[in-house]
Design an enzyme around this catalytic site. Structure first.
Site, PDB file in Angstrom:
ATOM      1  N   TYR A  27     -75.827 -40.119 -21.965  1.00 22.95           N
ATOM      2  CA  TYR A  27     -77.131 -39.459 -21.992  1.00 22.95           C
ATOM      3  C   TYR A  27     -77.025 -38.210 -22.843  1.00 22.95           C
ATOM      4  O   TYR A  27     -76.077 -37.431 -22.700  1.00 22.95           O
ATOM      5  CB  TYR A  27     -77.557 -39.072 -20.564  1.00 22.95           C
ATOM      6  CG  TYR A  27     -78.900 -38.381 -20.487  1.00 22.95           C
ATOM      7  CD1 TYR A  27     -80.071 -39.054 -20.826  1.00 22.95           C
ATOM      8  CD2 TYR A  27     -78.997 -37.058 -20.061  1.00 22.95           C
ATOM      9  CE1 TYR A  27     -81.304 -38.423 -20.746  1.00 22.95           C
ATOM     10  CE2 TYR A  27     -80.233 -36.425 -19.976  1.00 22.95           C
ATOM     11  CZ  TYR A  27     -81.380 -37.113 -20.318  1.00 22.95           C
ATOM     12  OH  TYR A  27     -82.602 -36.483 -20.236  1.00 22.95           O
TER      13      TYR A  27
ATOM     14  N   ASP B 143     -70.809 -33.997 -26.942  1.00 23.71           N
ATOM     15  CA  ASP B 143     -71.843 -33.475 -26.055  1.00 23.71           C
ATOM     16  C   ASP B 143     -71.140 -33.003 -24.788  1.00 23.71           C
ATOM     17  O   ASP B 143     -70.822 -33.803 -23.907  1.00 23.71           O
ATOM     18  CB  ASP B 143     -72.874 -34.567 -25.756  1.00 23.71           C
ATOM     19  CG  ASP B 143     -73.992 -34.068 -24.844  1.00 23.71           C
ATOM     20  OD1 ASP B 143     -73.796 -33.027 -24.177  1.00 23.71           O
ATOM     21  OD2 ASP B 143     -75.045 -34.729 -24.789  1.00 23.71           O
TER      22      ASP B 143
ATOM     23  N   LYS C  38     -76.413 -26.515 -19.457  1.00 27.01           N
ATOM     24  CA  LYS C  38     -76.036 -26.371 -18.050  1.00 27.01           C
ATOM     25  C   LYS C  38     -75.187 -25.124 -17.758  1.00 27.01           C
ATOM     26  O   LYS C  38     -75.752 -24.047 -17.595  1.00 27.01           O
ATOM     27  CB  LYS C  38     -75.403 -27.674 -17.558  1.00 27.01           C
ATOM     28  CG  LYS C  38     -76.450 -28.798 -17.678  1.00 27.01           C
ATOM     29  CD  LYS C  38     -76.085 -30.158 -17.183  1.00 27.01           C
ATOM     30  CE  LYS C  38     -77.312 -31.057 -17.309  1.00 27.01           C
ATOM     31  NZ  LYS C  38     -77.105 -32.360 -17.845  1.00 27.01           N
TER      32      LYS C  38
HETATM   33  C1  LIG Z   1     -78.198 -32.916 -18.950  1.00 35.69           C
HETATM   34  C2  LIG Z   1     -77.640 -33.435 -20.223  1.00 35.69           C
HETATM   35  C3  LIG Z   1     -78.315 -33.271 -21.450  1.00 35.69           C
HETATM   36  C4  LIG Z   1     -79.722 -32.742 -21.530  1.00 35.69           C
HETATM   37  O1  LIG Z   1     -79.805 -31.421 -21.116  1.00 35.69           O
HETATM   38  P1  LIG Z   1     -81.248 -30.855 -20.623  1.00 35.69           P
HETATM   39  O2  LIG Z   1     -80.987 -29.401 -20.431  1.00 35.69           O
HETATM   40  O3  LIG Z   1     -81.557 -31.609 -19.370  1.00 35.69           O
HETATM   41  O4  LIG Z   1     -82.212 -31.140 -21.698  1.00 35.69           O
HETATM   42  C5  LIG Z   1     -77.679 -33.652 -22.604  1.00 35.69           C
HETATM   43  N1  LIG Z   1     -76.450 -34.164 -22.572  1.00 35.69           N
HETATM   44  C6  LIG Z   1     -75.772 -34.369 -21.422  1.00 35.69           C
HETATM   45  C7  LIG Z   1     -74.393 -34.920 -21.460  1.00 35.69           C
HETATM   46  C8  LIG Z   1     -76.361 -34.022 -20.211  1.00 35.69           C
HETATM   47  O5  LIG Z   1     -75.711 -34.267 -19.075  1.00 35.69           O
END
Ligand SMILES: *Cc1c(COP(=O)(O)O)cnc(C)c1O
Length: 434
Positions: A145, A240, A268
């Site tokens: 994701y 990511d 995060k």
């Molecule tokens: C949560 C998440 C995102 C998106 O971040 P948001 O602040 O929710 O837009 C992107 N990449 C990973 C791996 C994530 O867990």
């Protein structure tokens, strides 16, 4: 529990005014056939709902609360910043401090740009990679994701896996035609794309530990192999680290596995609970970003002083006390190790994947190494477990394909009480051997 609660009353109101009653889908608890607990406050590893019930929290706002909720130093730093104004839309010292700190902590980051969410950071990093290489195609992995921007909403894991929409409506085919899919932990599936269209591939984006199809660690050689292929074909390797960054260790998964990406995406934890994302990496790529270069990217509230105050406080604590990671990772080894014994001891052959303070118990007999094997998990069995645990005051993610997040605020007693609750649950489900 069928009696009316404040949470249920609030939810009845919420669904009238918000789609599904929520502002982000997984929160709706639909995939475990339940309704959300409305949270009134949180402290340490505890959540308190509107009915005054207390839960031990294993979601941690989906990752940011690595030090637990309501950490006094972070709170004070935010209150202090609030006293000086909420936003200026102008350059501030806190942004310099933040950028400098991250460049010091993470060796692969030479320059960084702050944005407001992980989604925005991914979208911008992809644009930078495309601008830098002059190429269009991106390789992403099924089950990873990367937020909800159009080009990444293909087999995107997380909420999509349990809500039965692997691909979103409303995304024009044109937006995903340059997204090439590969299988996690399968270098051959990546190599095939490169052999077929290597000179068109701008970037490979990957969660270095996949944490949105449950938790799936990279197999030995996988990240190294991606590094080699990207170098060989002149493509940008993007990690990511929105979940893994500053969680697996101070320098994230890239530190743990010793593989250096060209760009990294954060979110995060860097905001400590405030809406923050960031992307950064090699100077030559980051110098493509406006106002220096031709890749446009902007944000009215980017680098917001309150968000920077929260993030700076959290990152400073993490940087100055490496013992936090030692303890957190040791507690996590203990917790997930014991949980695995409990599950097996009750006669269930379910695997737990865990890396540091991230873990996932998959309700399947397969070992889970990619999207296909993750999908074998019995989401109804998970729903039963998550609801039973919730009734015992333990707040797990309301969906099978999310991680369990431990924080430095979880006490040994909280972990042991959770293990005991899990043991009661699995023992009650186990069939006597006849
Ligand atoms: C949560 C998440 C995102 C998106 O971040 P948001 O602040 O929710 O837009 C992107 N990449 C990973 C791996 C994530 O867990």
């Amino acid at each position: 529990m069928n009696q009316m609660t404040h949470s249920k009353e609030l939810f009845e109101e919420a669904v009238k005014y918000m789609p599904g009653g929520v502002n982000s889908p997984v929160r709706a608890f639909r995939s475990i056939g339940s309704t959300p607990r409305f949270i009134a406050k949180a402290d340490g590893a505890c959540l308190f709902d509107e009915d005054g019930r207390c839960y031990t929290d294993y979601v941690g706002s989906w990752g940011p609360m690595v030090l637990g909720h309501n950490h006094p130093k972070i709170r004070e730093s935010v209150i202090d910043a609030c006293g000086r104004g909420l936003s200026f839309g102008a350059a501030t010292k806190a942004e310099v401090d933040m950028a400098k700190l991250i460049c010091e902590i993470v060796p692969s980051i030479e320059m960084i740009r702050m944005v407001n969410s992980g989604t925005e950071a991914v979208m911008s990093a992809l644009r930078a990679a495309r601008g830098y290489t002059g190429r269009d195609k991106i390789i992403k992995f099924m089950g990873c994701y990367h937020g909800h921007s159009d080009s990444m909403l293909v087999k995107a894991g997380s909420g999509g896996m349990t809500h039965g929409v692997a691909d979103s409506a409303g995304v024009p085919a044109g937006c995903t035609q340059d997204t090439l899919l590969a299988s996690y932990n399968d270098l051959d599936s990546v190599r095939e794309h490169f052999e077929h269209a290597g000179e068109q591939i701008a970037a490979v984006i990957v969660e270095p530990v996949a944490a949105n199809m449950g938790v799936v660690p990279p197999e030995h050689g996988f990240l190294e192999g991606l590094r080699k292929l990207c170098t060989q074909y002149g493509s940008v390797l993007i990690f990511d680290e929105v979940i893994t960054g500053f969680r697996l260790g101070i320098d994230g998964a890239q530190g743990v596995y010793g593989v250096k990406p060209d760009l990294t995406v954060f979110g995060k934890i860097i905001g400590a609970g405030m809406p923050v994302g960031a992307y950064g990496g090699k100077r030559c790529i980051m110098e493509m970003i406006s106002p220096l270069g031709s890749v446009y990217q902007a944000g009215t509230l980017s680098g917001n002083p309150i968000a920077m105050a929260a993030g700076l406080a959290q990152l400073s604590i993490l940087k100055n006390d490496p013992g936090i990671y030692e303890r957190l990772n040791a507690d996590s080894d203990y917790f997930f190790g014991r949980l695995q014994e409990i599950v097996r001891g009750a006669g269930f052959d379910y695997p737990i994947n865990h890396v540091g303070s991230l873990g996932c118990l998959f309700f399947t007999k397969c070992s889970v190494t990619d999207y296909e094997s993750a999908k074998c998990a019995d989401t109804n069995a998970y729903a039963d477990y998550a609801n039973a645990m919730l009734d015992k005051g333990i707040y797990l993610a309301p969906a099978q394909f999310e991680a369990v997040f431990l924080s430095a605020a979880h006490t040994k007693k909280q972990l042991d009480d959770t293990l005991e609750a899990a043991e009661d649950y699995f023992q009650s489900k186990s069939k006597p051997v006849s």
